[in-house]
Design a protein around this motif. Structure first.
Motif, PDB file in Angstrom:
ATOM      1  N   GLY A  11      31.896  71.809 -30.993  1.00  0.00           N
ATOM      2  CA  GLY A  11      31.161  70.578 -31.259  1.00  0.00           C
ATOM      3  C   GLY A  11      31.159  70.266 -32.746  1.00  0.00           C
ATOM      4  N   CYS A  14      34.595  69.352 -33.900  1.00  0.00           N
ATOM      5  CA  CYS A  14      34.982  68.027 -33.431  1.00  0.00           C
ATOM      6  C   CYS A  14      34.223  66.948 -34.171  1.00  0.00           C
ATOM      7  CB  CYS A  14      34.724  67.903 -31.940  1.00  0.00           C
ATOM      8  SG  CYS A  14      35.839  68.887 -30.996  1.00  0.00           S
ATOM      9  N   GLY A  15      32.947  67.243 -34.488  1.00  0.00           N
ATOM     10  CA  GLY A  15      32.143  66.277 -35.224  1.00  0.00           C
ATOM     11  C   GLY A  15      32.822  65.978 -36.552  1.00  0.00           C
ATOM     12  N   ALA A  18      35.891  63.959 -35.938  1.00  0.00           N
ATOM     13  CA  ALA A  18      35.575  62.554 -35.666  1.00  0.00           C
ATOM     14  C   ALA A  18      35.226  61.832 -36.950  1.00  0.00           C
ATOM     15  CB  ALA A  18      34.416  62.471 -34.682  1.00  0.00           C
ATOM     16  N   PRO A 470      34.811  65.460 -29.604  1.00  0.00           N
ATOM     17  CA  PRO A 470      33.378  65.589 -29.884  1.00  0.00           C
ATOM     18  C   PRO A 470      32.497  65.151 -28.721  1.00  0.00           C
ATOM     19  CG  PRO A 470      34.320  63.740 -31.117  1.00  0.00           C
ATOM     20  CD  PRO A 470      35.461  64.451 -30.486  1.00  0.00           C
ATOM     21  N   VAL A 471      32.921  64.122 -27.991  1.00  0.00           N
ATOM     22  CA  VAL A 471      32.053  63.623 -26.919  1.00  0.00           C
ATOM     23  C   VAL A 471      32.006  64.635 -25.775  1.00  0.00           C
ATOM     24  CG1 VAL A 471      31.652  61.730 -25.297  1.00  0.00           C
ATOM     25  CG2 VAL A 471      32.400  61.238 -27.620  1.00  0.00           C
ATOM     26  N   MET A 474      29.622  67.255 -26.692  1.00  0.00           N
ATOM     27  CA  MET A 474      28.249  66.766 -26.471  1.00  0.00           C
ATOM     28  C   MET A 474      27.878  66.874 -24.989  1.00  0.00           C
ATOM     29  SD  MET A 474      26.826  62.913 -27.197  1.00  0.00           S
ATOM     30  CE  MET A 474      27.873  61.972 -26.089  1.00  0.00           C
ATOM     31  N   GLU A 601      24.197  61.718 -33.591  1.00  0.00           N
ATOM     32  CA  GLU A 601      25.175  61.662 -34.684  1.00  0.00           C
ATOM     33  C   GLU A 601      26.596  61.592 -34.144  1.00  0.00           C
ATOM     34  OE1 GLU A 601      24.745  64.617 -37.767  1.00  0.00           O
ATOM     35  OE2 GLU A 601      22.573  64.275 -37.745  1.00  0.00           O
ATOM     36  N   ILE A 602      26.863  62.416 -33.139  1.00  0.00           N
ATOM     37  CA  ILE A 602      28.218  62.407 -32.562  1.00  0.00           C
ATOM     38  C   ILE A 602      28.531  61.016 -32.038  1.00  0.00           C
ATOM     39  CG2 ILE A 602      29.619  63.228 -30.615  1.00  0.00           C
ATOM     40  CD1 ILE A 602      28.450  65.973 -30.997  1.00  0.00           C
ATOM     41  N   TRP A 603      27.590  60.466 -31.294  1.00  0.00           N
ATOM     42  CA  TRP A 603      27.857  59.151 -30.689  1.00  0.00           C
ATOM     43  C   TRP A 603      28.095  58.102 -31.770  1.00  0.00           C
ATOM     44  CZ3 TRP A 603      29.937  57.884 -26.456  1.00  0.00           C
ATOM     45  CH2 TRP A 603      29.897  56.560 -25.996  1.00  0.00           C
ATOM     46  N   SER A 605      29.293  58.555 -34.595  1.00  0.00           N
ATOM     47  CA  SER A 605      30.564  58.803 -35.290  1.00  0.00           C
ATOM     48  C   SER A 605      31.773  58.305 -34.494  1.00  0.00           C
ATOM     49  CB  SER A 605      30.722  60.299 -35.581  1.00  0.00           C
ATOM     50  OG  SER A 605      31.095  60.985 -34.402  1.00  0.00           O
TER      51      SER A 605
END
Ligand code: BDP
Length: 681
Positions: A11, A14-15, A18, A470-471, A474, A601-603, A605
Motif C-alpha cells: 500500500g 503503491c501510494g 501513485a 494503490p486502490v 486499499m 489519501e490514496i483515493w 491521489s
C-alpha cells in the motif's frame, strides 16, 4: 497477519507510485475518463453493431443462451474468431477455452457453460490475463451459487442500503424493467446461477397465484442467463393462505396443501429451484410450533418438491433467549438432527455462529455435521460493516472462512444481496466488488482476494497500474480496518439498538432480550473484558474439533483476533506486542482510524484516473467513513475506559467527542443520508 503487513507495505509503495504518476496524470494533455454513474458495473458497455465484427461461430441451433454468448463476444471480443462448441468437458457448467491457428474455441457440455466461457474470455481480456496459446479449464466448485434477496412485497429491502427492491411487484408481470435482464447478465458474468427473490422473513402472500405470475415473469427473463428462481416461504402458509387450522408438517391436509402449491408453481415455472426457509427463528413460524423438529419440517417440503427436482434450503440461524450462550445454540439444535434430512435438503448456515459480524470464527456446525449437506450463507449487504457508506471489501472475510472450513465440506454458497434500485446498484461504487467477489468465490473458493480485486478494478475502472496498485491495496486492507475501528480483538455485536450502524456499547433497553444488548457480548467490568467461552465459561469451544478447541481454550494460544470472543481477559493482560490488553485495544482502534485516513489519501491521489462523478461519490463516502471511524473509536474507548480506569496511551489520537454527548446522539445512518428503504427491528 503476515499477509496484512505485506499488504500495508505494498500500500505504501503503491501510494508513492501513485503520487509519482499523479504528476504525469495531471499533464495538460491528460484526458480524464468519461463520466460514469456506475450502472455499467464491471461489464463492457453494449455498443451498437459496427459492421466488421469478429466472427463468432456456433454449429447448432442458436438458443437464447447461445445468442447472448455470441452477442457478448461480438460486442467486446477483440481477438481471433471464436468457435463455440457443445462438447463434454468435465462436470456441469464447466468449460474449456483453447486457442490455435487464428481461432479460439470455447467448449462446454451445456449452453450455460458456453456462456460462462464467453464471459471468462472477456474477463481475461479486460484483466490482462490472456496467455498464448489459451488453455483454460474451469469447473464450478458448487453447483448452486445463489443470491438471497431480503426484499419485501411492499418494495422495501430488509437490511438493504441501495434504494428499493429491484423487483417492481406493482408493475409485474406486465412491465419488465430493463434492469432485470441487466441483473441477470451481471450474475451470469460471475457464475451466479440462482436467486431467492424475497425476504427470509417471508410474507405468505408470495405464494398467491397472482404473485407467482410475477415470479414467472422474472424467471422467464433470467432463464437464458442460466439463473433459476427460488422463493423464501413462510412455514405457516397453509394457515395464513390456505385457511387450514394447522401447519403441522405431519398433518395430511398440510402435506396436501404444500403438494398442491408446488404443483401449481411447477406448472408455471418448470425449472423452479425450490424453497428457502427461516423457521422458528426470530419469531418466524416453524415445525417446532407443532412439536416437530426442523428435520420433520424440512423433509415435508422436500418431499413435495422432489418429483420436480426442487430443493429446500433450511436455515440454521436459530437462537432464543435461554441461558445457553447464543453462539452455541444452532449447534445444539441441529447436531442431534445430523443425518435425518432428505437428500434434497441443504442446511444453510451463516459463516459465523452469531450474525455476520465484521469478524467471527467459523460456525462449528461446519466441521461437526457429517451426514448433512450444508451450504454457507454470507452477507454481501453490509448490515454490520457500515452499510453502503463504508468501503469494506469482503473477499478477505470470505477467504478467511474458506481457510478455516475446507470448501469441500460444503455443497453450495449463498450471499445476501446488496442490490437495489440505486443507479450504481449497490449504494457505494466499491460495494459492487462484493457482489462480484461473491460470485467469483462461489465458483472457485480458492481464488485470492487479491486476484479478484485486481480483475474487478481493471474491468470497472482502468487497468493502469498506477491506479490498480494503490486502490487494490486499499481494498485489501479495508475489511481489517473496519474490524479495527469497530470491534477489534474478537469483540462483537457492539451495535446500536435496531439499526446496526453506529456503536452503542452502553445500550440498555428496559425489558429487552439480553442477547440483543451489547453488554451480553462485551461483558466489560473492572477486571477485564470479553466473553468467556472457554471450558471454564460457556464452553462454546467444545463445539470445535479438538485441534482447534485446545488452541481456542487457552488465552495464550488463542489467536488474538479471537481473544475477546473466547475469553474474559484482564485489562492488564500482556499481549504479544508487549502492550497491556487495554493498550492494545486503544492501539487497534487508532490503527483503524488511521487506515481510513490513508484510504482518503490514496483515493485523492488517483483522481486523474477516475471519472469525475465516481471520484466525487467515493470521496464523499470516504468522508462519512472517516467520521464514523472516529465516532466508533471514541465511543468504544471512552466507554470501556469507564471500566479499565486506564489512560489512553501516548501516541494514540485523543478522542474528539464526549461520552455523554455520544450517548445522547446516536450515530445513525439518518445523520447523513437516509436510504429510501432499510428495515429496522
Ligand atoms: C439478522 C438481521 C435480520 C435478519 C436475520 C436473519 O438483523 O434483519 O432477518 O439476520 O438472517 O442479521 O434471518
Amino acid at each position: 497477519m503476515k499477509n496484512m503487513r505485506l499488504t500495508v507495505c505494498i500500500g505504501i509503495m503503491c501510494g508513492w507510485l501513485a503520487a509519482g504518476m499523479l504528476h504525469a496524470g495531471t499533464r495538460p494533455d491528460h484526458v480524464r475518463p468519461v463520466e460514469e454513474d456506475g450502472s455499467r458495473l464491471w461489464l463492457p458497455v453494449i455498443r451498437p453493431v459496427e459492421g466488421a465484427e469478429v466472427e463468432i461461430t456456433y454449429k447448432g441451433k442458436v438458443s437464447p443462451t447461445i445468442a447472448i454468448a455470441i452477442a457478448e463476444l461480438k460486442n467486446a471480443w477483440k481477438g481471433d474468431p471464436v468457435l463455440l462448441e457443445k462438447k463434454k468437458t468435465g462436470r456441469g457448467d464447466g468449460f474449456a477455452i483453447t486457442s490455435s491457428e487464428h481461432q479460439v474455441r470455447i467448449l462446454s457440455s451445456t449452453e450455460t457453460g458456453l456462456l460462462y466461457g464467453a464471459y471468462s474470455l472477456l474477463r481475461m481480456q479486460a484483466a490482462g490475463q490472456l496467455t498464448v496459446p489459451l488453455s483454460v479449464t474451469e469447473q464450478p466448485a458448487y453447483d448452486l451459487r445463489i443470491l438471497n434477496h431480503w426484499d419485501n412485497p411492499d418494495g422495501t429491502v430488509e437490511r438493504g442500503y441501495a434504494g428499493r427492491s429491484l423487483w417492481n411487484w406493482e408493475e409485474l408481470p406486465g412491465t419488465l424493467s430493463p434492469r432485470y435482464e441487466a441483473y441477470a447478465r451481471a450474475n451470469a458474468s460471475v457464475g451466479i446461477n440462482g436467486t431467492v427473490l424475497n425476504n427470509v422473513n417471508a410474507s405468505p402472500q408470495v405464494l398467491t397465484t397472482g404473485s407467482l405470475e410475477k415470479v414467472k415473469a422474472l424467471a422467464d427473463v433470467f432463464r437464458p442467463y442460466g439463473i433459476k428462481v427460488y422463493l423464501s416461504v413462510n412455514f405457516a402458509s397453509p394457515i395464513r393462505l390456505g385457511k387450514l387450522d394447522t401447519a403441522d408438517p405431519l398433518d395430511k391436509e398440510v402435506i396436501g396443501w404444500w403438494k398442491q402449491k408446488v404443483k401449481e408453481i411447477y406448472a408455471m415455472i418448470p425449472d423452479f429451484g425450490g424453497f428457502l426457509v427461516k423457521a422458528n427463528s426470530e419469531g418466524q413460524p416453524g415445525p417446532c410450533d407443532f412439536g416437530r423438529t426442523h428435520a420433520e419440517g424440512a423433509n415435508m417440503l422436500a418431499d413435495a418438491l422432489k418429483p420436480y427436482g426442487g430443493i429446500v434450503m433450511w436455515r440454521a440461524f436459530v437462537y432464543s433467549p435461554t441461558d445457553s450462550d447464543r453462539a452455541k445454540q444452532a449447534y445444539l439444535e441441529f447436531m442431534p438432527l445430523d443425518g435425518q434430512f432428505r437428500e434434497n435438503v441443504i442446511v444453510q448456515i451463516k459463516n459465523g455462529p452469531i450474525d455476520f459480524q465484521p469478524r467471527e470464527p467459523y460456525s462449528p456446525l461446519f466441521t461437526a455435521m457429517k451426514q448433512t449437506p450444508m451450504m454457507v450463507e454470507f452477507q454481501i449487504t453490509q448490515e454490520y460493516l457500515g452499510f453502503s457508506n463504508h468501503l469494506a471489501y469482503l473477499a478477505p472475510l470470505w477467504e478467511e472462512f474458506f481457510g478455516e472450513v475446507r470448501p469441500d465440506r460444503l455443497k453450495a454458497a449463498a450471499g445476501v444481496a446488496n442490490i437495489g434500485t440505486d443507479v450504481n446498484w449497490c449504494g457505494h461504487h466499491f460495494a459492487q466488488a462484493n457482489w462480484y467477489a461473491f460470485g467469483r468465490l462461489a465458483w472457485n473458493p480458492l481464488l485470492t482476494s487479491d486476484r479478484i480485486a485486481d480483475e474487478w478494478l481493471q474491468q470497472t475502472f482502468t487497468s493502469q497500474s498506477a491506479f490498480v496498485c494503490p486502490v487494490k491495496a486499499m481494498m485489501l486492507q479495508s475489511r481489517e480496518a473496519v474490524v479495527d475501528y469497530m470491534m477489534p480483538l474478537g469483540l462483537h455485536h457492539q451495535f446500536a439498538w435496531g439499526h446496526h450502524y453506529g456503536p452503542e456499547p452502553w445500550c440498555s433497553v428496559p425489558g429487552a432480550r439480553p442477547d440483543w444488548l451489547p453488554s451480553y457480548y462485551h461483558r466489560a467490568d473492572k477486571e477485564g473484558i470479553g466473553f468467556d467461552r472457554s471450558s471454564k465459561g460457556s464452553n462454546a469451544v467444545s463445539q470445535y474439533p479438538d485441534s482447534l478447541r485446545l488452541i481456542y481454550n487457552d488465552k495464550t494460544t488463542c489467536p488474538e483476533v479471537y481473544l475477546l470472543w473466547f475469553h474474559h481477559v484482564p485489562w492488564q493482560y500482556r499481549m504479544k506486542s508487549g502492550r497491556t490488553l487495554w493498550g492494545e485495544l486503544c492501539h487497534a482502534y487508532d490503527r483503524g482510524v488511521r487506515q481510513v485516513r490513508g484510504f482518503q489519501e490514496i483515493w485523492d491521489s488517483v483522481e486523474p484516473f477516475v471519472d469525475a462523478r465516481r471520484f466525487r461519490e467515493v470521496q464523499s463516502k470516504l468522508k462519512i467513513q472517516m467520521r464514523d471511524a472516529v465516532w466508533w473509536k471514541d465511543a468504544c474507548l471512552l466507554y470501556f475506559q469507564t471500566f479499565s480506569g486506564m489512560p489512553i496511551p501516548a501516541g494514540i489520537e485523543r478522542p474528539v467527542h464526549e461520552l455523554e454527548d455520544m450517548k445522547r446522539f446516536r450515530l445513525e445512518i439518518s445523520n447523513y443520508e437516509c436510504p429510501e428503504s432499510g428495515f429496522n427491528k
